[in-house]
Design a protein around this motif. Structure first.
Motif, PDB file in Angstrom:
ATOM      1  N   ARG A 133      -0.128   8.480  -0.186  1.00  0.00           N
ATOM      2  CA  ARG A 133      -1.518   8.523   0.072  1.00  0.00           C
ATOM      3  C   ARG A 133      -2.243   9.796   0.089  1.00  0.00           C
ATOM      4  NH1 ARG A 133      -5.804   4.773   1.134  1.00  0.00           N
ATOM      5  NH2 ARG A 133      -7.563   5.704   2.027  1.00  0.00           N
ATOM      6  N   ALA A 134      -1.564  10.590   0.719  1.00  0.00           N
ATOM      7  CA  ALA A 134      -1.890  12.091   0.992  1.00  0.00           C
ATOM      8  C   ALA A 134      -1.868  12.915  -0.415  1.00  0.00           C
ATOM      9  CB  ALA A 134      -1.360  12.814   2.307  1.00  0.00           C
ATOM     10  N   ASP A 135      -0.965  12.660  -0.657  1.00  0.00           N
ATOM     11  CA  ASP A 135      -0.828  13.383  -2.203  1.00  0.00           C
ATOM     12  C   ASP A 135      -1.908  12.809  -3.182  1.00  0.00           C
ATOM     13  OD1 ASP A 135       1.427  14.657  -1.343  1.00  0.00           O
ATOM     14  OD2 ASP A 135       3.067  13.267  -2.427  1.00  0.00           O
ATOM     15  N   ALA A 136      -2.161  11.613  -3.245  1.00  0.00           N
ATOM     16  CA  ALA A 136      -3.126  11.102  -4.213  1.00  0.00           C
ATOM     17  C   ALA A 136      -4.691  11.483  -3.972  1.00  0.00           C
ATOM     18  CB  ALA A 136      -3.190   9.451  -4.185  1.00  0.00           C
ATOM     19  N   PRO A 163       0.900  -1.158  -0.040  1.00  0.00           N
ATOM     20  CA  PRO A 163       0.026   0.035  -0.133  1.00  0.00           C
ATOM     21  C   PRO A 163       0.879   1.152   0.017  1.00  0.00           C
ATOM     22  CG  PRO A 163      -0.129  -0.947   1.939  1.00  0.00           C
ATOM     23  CD  PRO A 163       0.700  -1.985   1.234  1.00  0.00           C
ATOM     24  N   PRO A 164       0.433   2.266  -0.602  1.00  0.00           N
ATOM     25  CA  PRO A 164       1.191   3.633  -0.677  1.00  0.00           C
ATOM     26  C   PRO A 164       1.475   3.981   0.875  1.00  0.00           C
ATOM     27  CG  PRO A 164      -1.246   4.258  -1.051  1.00  0.00           C
ATOM     28  CD  PRO A 164      -1.102   2.489  -0.999  1.00  0.00           C
ATOM     29  N   THR A 165       2.606   4.689   1.006  1.00  0.00           N
ATOM     30  CA  THR A 165       2.956   5.414   2.331  1.00  0.00           C
ATOM     31  C   THR A 165       2.032   6.297   2.542  1.00  0.00           C
ATOM     32  OG1 THR A 165       4.318   7.001   1.392  1.00  0.00           O
ATOM     33  CG2 THR A 165       5.533   4.887   1.676  1.00  0.00           C
ATOM     34  N   VAL A 218     -17.991  18.820  -7.826  1.00  0.00           N
ATOM     35  CA  VAL A 218     -18.468  17.628  -6.907  1.00  0.00           C
ATOM     36  C   VAL A 218     -18.296  18.311  -5.575  1.00  0.00           C
ATOM     37  CG1 VAL A 218     -18.265  15.228  -6.016  1.00  0.00           C
ATOM     38  CG2 VAL A 218     -18.084  15.952  -8.637  1.00  0.00           C
ATOM     39  N   ALA A 219     -19.364  18.392  -4.515  1.00  0.00           N
ATOM     40  CA  ALA A 219     -19.164  18.880  -3.201  1.00  0.00           C
ATOM     41  C   ALA A 219     -18.509  17.645  -2.420  1.00  0.00           C
ATOM     42  CB  ALA A 219     -20.454  19.132  -2.852  1.00  0.00           C
ATOM     43  N   ALA A 220     -18.071  18.260  -1.128  1.00  0.00           N
ATOM     44  CA  ALA A 220     -17.420  17.391   0.044  1.00  0.00           C
ATOM     45  C   ALA A 220     -16.543  16.426  -0.695  1.00  0.00           C
ATOM     46  CB  ALA A 220     -18.586  16.482   0.588  1.00  0.00           C
ATOM     47  N   SER A 221     -15.577  16.928  -1.570  1.00  0.00           N
ATOM     48  CA  SER A 221     -14.548  16.082  -2.091  1.00  0.00           C
ATOM     49  C   SER A 221     -13.498  15.680  -1.228  1.00  0.00           C
ATOM     50  CB  SER A 221     -13.641  16.902  -2.944  1.00  0.00           C
ATOM     51  OG  SER A 221     -12.948  18.137  -2.412  1.00  0.00           O
ATOM     52  N   TRP A 222     -13.439  16.081   0.002  1.00  0.00           N
ATOM     53  CA  TRP A 222     -12.463  15.481   1.149  1.00  0.00           C
ATOM     54  C   TRP A 222     -13.012  13.974   1.497  1.00  0.00           C
ATOM     55  CZ3 TRP A 222     -15.193  15.063   5.393  1.00  0.00           C
ATOM     56  CH2 TRP A 222     -16.390  15.782   5.451  1.00  0.00           C
ATOM     57  N   ASP A 223     -14.328  13.999   1.467  1.00  0.00           N
ATOM     58  CA  ASP A 223     -15.087  12.783   2.052  1.00  0.00           C
ATOM     59  C   ASP A 223     -15.047  11.679   0.983  1.00  0.00           C
ATOM     60  OD1 ASP A 223     -16.338  11.225   4.020  1.00  0.00           O
ATOM     61  OD2 ASP A 223     -18.339  11.922   2.936  1.00  0.00           O
ATOM     62  N   LEU A 224     -14.834  11.988  -0.400  1.00  0.00           N
ATOM     63  CA  LEU A 224     -15.037  10.971  -1.398  1.00  0.00           C
ATOM     64  C   LEU A 224     -13.753  10.696  -1.799  1.00  0.00           C
ATOM     65  CD1 LEU A 224     -17.769  12.611  -3.776  1.00  0.00           C
ATOM     66  CD2 LEU A 224     -17.877  10.860  -2.366  1.00  0.00           C
ATOM     67  N   ALA A 225     -12.744  11.269  -1.740  1.00  0.00           N
ATOM     68  CA  ALA A 225     -11.101  10.897  -2.279  1.00  0.00           C
ATOM     69  C   ALA A 225     -10.782   9.753  -1.691  1.00  0.00           C
ATOM     70  CB  ALA A 225     -10.311  12.360  -2.118  1.00  0.00           C
ATOM     71  N   PHE A 263     -11.759   6.422  -3.159  1.00  0.00           N
ATOM     72  CA  PHE A 263     -11.372   6.117  -4.424  1.00  0.00           C
ATOM     73  C   PHE A 263      -9.694   5.804  -4.275  1.00  0.00           C
ATOM     74  CE2 PHE A 263     -14.634   9.106  -5.777  1.00  0.00           C
ATOM     75  CZ  PHE A 263     -15.660   7.948  -6.193  1.00  0.00           C
ATOM     76  N   VAL A 264      -9.038   6.445  -3.573  1.00  0.00           N
ATOM     77  CA  VAL A 264      -7.594   6.077  -3.118  1.00  0.00           C
ATOM     78  C   VAL A 264      -7.496   4.695  -2.686  1.00  0.00           C
ATOM     79  CG1 VAL A 264      -5.551   6.707  -2.137  1.00  0.00           C
ATOM     80  CG2 VAL A 264      -6.900   8.459  -2.945  1.00  0.00           C
ATOM     81  N   THR A 265      -8.270   4.204  -1.675  1.00  0.00           N
ATOM     82  CA  THR A 265      -8.204   2.871  -1.123  1.00  0.00           C
ATOM     83  C   THR A 265      -8.637   1.934  -2.390  1.00  0.00           C
ATOM     84  OG1 THR A 265      -9.006   3.774   1.027  1.00  0.00           O
ATOM     85  CG2 THR A 265      -9.343   1.219   0.578  1.00  0.00           C
ATOM     86  N   ALA A 266      -9.396   2.210  -3.101  1.00  0.00           N
ATOM     87  CA  ALA A 266      -9.448   1.185  -4.251  1.00  0.00           C
ATOM     88  C   ALA A 266      -8.383   1.439  -5.397  1.00  0.00           C
ATOM     89  CB  ALA A 266     -10.682   1.438  -4.827  1.00  0.00           C
ATOM     90  N   GLY A 267      -7.462   2.320  -5.245  1.00  0.00           N
ATOM     91  CA  GLY A 267      -6.283   2.256  -6.360  1.00  0.00           C
ATOM     92  C   GLY A 267      -6.846   3.032  -7.576  1.00  0.00           C
ATOM     93  N   LEU A 268      -7.703   3.886  -7.469  1.00  0.00           N
ATOM     94  CA  LEU A 268      -8.484   4.427  -8.577  1.00  0.00           C
ATOM     95  C   LEU A 268      -7.493   6.047  -8.439  1.00  0.00           C
ATOM     96  CD1 LEU A 268     -11.918   3.456  -8.383  1.00  0.00           C
ATOM     97  CD2 LEU A 268     -10.324   2.733  -9.736  1.00  0.00           C
ATOM     98  N   ASP A 269      -7.458   6.650  -9.877  1.00  0.00           N
ATOM     99  CA  ASP A 269      -6.759   7.962  -9.897  1.00  0.00           C
ATOM    100  C   ASP A 269      -7.786   8.873 -10.765  1.00  0.00           C
ATOM    101  OD1 ASP A 269      -6.433   6.990 -12.467  1.00  0.00           O
ATOM    102  OD2 ASP A 269      -4.396   6.689 -12.052  1.00  0.00           O
TER     103      ASP A 269
END
Length: 489
Positions: free
Chosen positions: A245-248, A239-241, A261-268, A271-277
């Motif tokens: 992870r913070a950068d992603a 897994p990313p460090t 898209v509102a509340a981006s901090w909640d959704l990001a 998607f990162v956990t799933a390995g999506l970019d």
């Protein structure tokens, strides 16, 4: 001089009262008692060889008149010499005959004759009668001492086991509570996500999504779930460090903000956990109109969160199952008391049961997985591993490396438990297996853990238990003999 009593073995010689009088064992007996000994016993000459063997029925009480003898104890497949002497008057054999059926009436050692020797021999029944008739008070004292020590040992052993069981039960309860609480939290969150998905599904069904767009969104959702599964699969990239992870997450949040898209901090994070970019989000944006992009992104996020929560429930259930399996393996519930078993299963079960005690320690399993099974008592061996691992953990006090190694040396299976603690002082290292001896503070131990471990390994399994210690490197070595069937294979 007395005649040889009838019924004595061929080659028996007359007993000399004056010779018996010179032995420290008989020097305080009167003439009548010495004559009784000669009337009921006899003298034997023995060439070098075995006088009596460990485990055989104890029929004779022997006293050395002249010569040289050695005492052996069986350890695994070997007879280990524990003493040798030429001192007149030393004795052995049926010394416990006076206890009758309250003690095993077998030879507890093997006596070997090292040079041509002479012995005074007395039948076990006569020795029992001698003790009972001549020394009734002494016999009562000895009986009380023997039975009291045995009962005390049983009681203390039971207390030691109960203390260990209580500690393990507390640890197991704690370990079970963590995954159970995680499963409960995940289930509660999952219920909310499913309700949210139903709401989003209703909006999608009534919204401006044509069949082609819905098909594309379903395909994208499958891709997201597949990406999440791959990130959890064995052999997946690490897994990313935290920094990666913070950068992603920042990059995804910026993309979501840029697309309204509102509340981006909640959704990001989802998607990162799933390995999506952002590339995957570009595919989503290309599949739907800008006016419905936010709804589509949130619906996909709900699907991923649901999958992640189901993974959390699965992980928690697997952890609970593993703990229950370890507890069953540790206690050997439903298993034969002695059987052929894989020692690694026992070691892993013990380490799992003691996981909470090992917080802060680095645990290294240096196993030879090709070792054949060994015939042993699983529950008792788990008690040995528990005592050795707990002692190592206490010695390191939350910081250090615990190494558990297995290997085969000749016809022995060796298990070594090593720690990087301060070591055992040289002046006491030779006493660690003594009953009631402990280096722990008052109230922290009974001093029986290593004594019990030694008796389980040496007495019950005919193995060996040794220790070697210097500062920073203490090693307890358990050696277990393989069964003849395994040795022959």
């Amino acid at each position: 001089m007395s005649a040889v009593p009838a019924g004595r073995p061929a080659g028996a010689e007359p007993c000399d009262v004056e010779e018996l009088r010179t032995l420290f064992l008989f020097e305080h007996l009167d003439d009548d008692q010495l004559r009784w000994l000669c009337a009921h016993g006899h003298v034997e000459r023995r060439a070098p060889g075995v006088l009596y063997a460990e485990g055989e029925t104890a029929e004779w009480f022997y006293v050395l008149l002249e010569g040289s003898v050695a005492l052996d104890r069986r350890v695994g497949a070997d007879d280990v010499e524990i003493s040798r002497t030429s001192q007149r008057g030393v004795y052995g054999g049926a010394w416990a005959a006076y206890l009758g059926d309250r003690a095993p009436q077998t030879y507890t050692q093997t006596m070997r004759v090292l040079a041509s020797s002479r012995f005074y021999a007395l039948p076990a029944a006569d020795f029992s009668r001698l003790m009972t008739d001549w020394f009734p008070m002494a016999v009562h004292l000895l009986e009380g001492l023997f039975m009291g020590q045995r009962d005390t040992q049983l009681a203390v052993n039971q207390r030691e086991r109960l203390l260990a069981l209580g500690a393990l039960s507390a640890g197991l309860t704690h370990e079970l509570n963590n995954p159970a609480a995680a499963a409960s939290r995940a289930t509660s969150a999952l219920r909310e996500r499913v309700a949210g998905m139903r709401h989003k599904l209703g909006l999608i069904a009534s919204g401006p999504y044509d069949a082609s767009t819905l098909t594309t969104l379903v395909d994208l959702q499958e891709q997201a779930v597949e990406s999440l599964a791959k990130s959890r699969a064995p052999g997946a990239p690490p897994p990313p460090t935290a920094l990666e992870r913070a950068d992603a997450e920042d990059a995804l949040a910026d993309w979501l903000d840029a697309h309204g898209v509102a509340a981006s901090w909640d959704l990001a994070p989802t998607f990162v956990t799933a390995g999506l970019d952002t590339g995957w989000l570009d595919a989503v944006a290309a599949a739907v109109a800008p006016s419905v992009l936010e709804g589509a992104v949130r619906w996909l996020a709900y699907g991923l969160e649901t999958e992640q929560l189901m993974n959390d429930v699965e992980d928690a259930s697997t952890r609970i199952s593993a703990l229950v399996g370890a507890a069953k393996q540790y206690s050997q519930i439903g298993r034969a008391p002695d059987r052929e078993l894989d020692v690694h299963e026992l070691l892993d079960a013990t380490l799992t049961m003691l996981d909470r005690r090992l917080d802060g320690l680095t645990v290294v399993r240096d196993y030879d997985r090709d070792l054949p099974p060994v015939h042993a008592y699983g529950a008792e061996l788990n008690q040995v591993w528990t005592n050795l691992v707990e002692n190592a953990a206490q010695a390191m006090d939350g910081s250090g490396t615990l190494t558990v190694s297995t290997r085969r040396v000749d016809d022995w299976l060796e298990v070594e438990v090593a720690d990087t603690g301060p070591g055992i002082p040289p002046d006491v290292v030779g006493r660690v297996f003594e009953p009631f001896f402990t280096t722990k503070p008052v109230g922290s131990g009974t001093g029986l853990g290593l004594d019990i471990a030694w008796r389980i390994v040496v007495t019950k399994h005919h193995g060996d238990l040794t220790v070697r210690s210097v500062p920073g490197d203490t090693r307890f070595l358990v050696r277990l003999p393989y069964t003849p069937e395994v040795r022959a294979s």
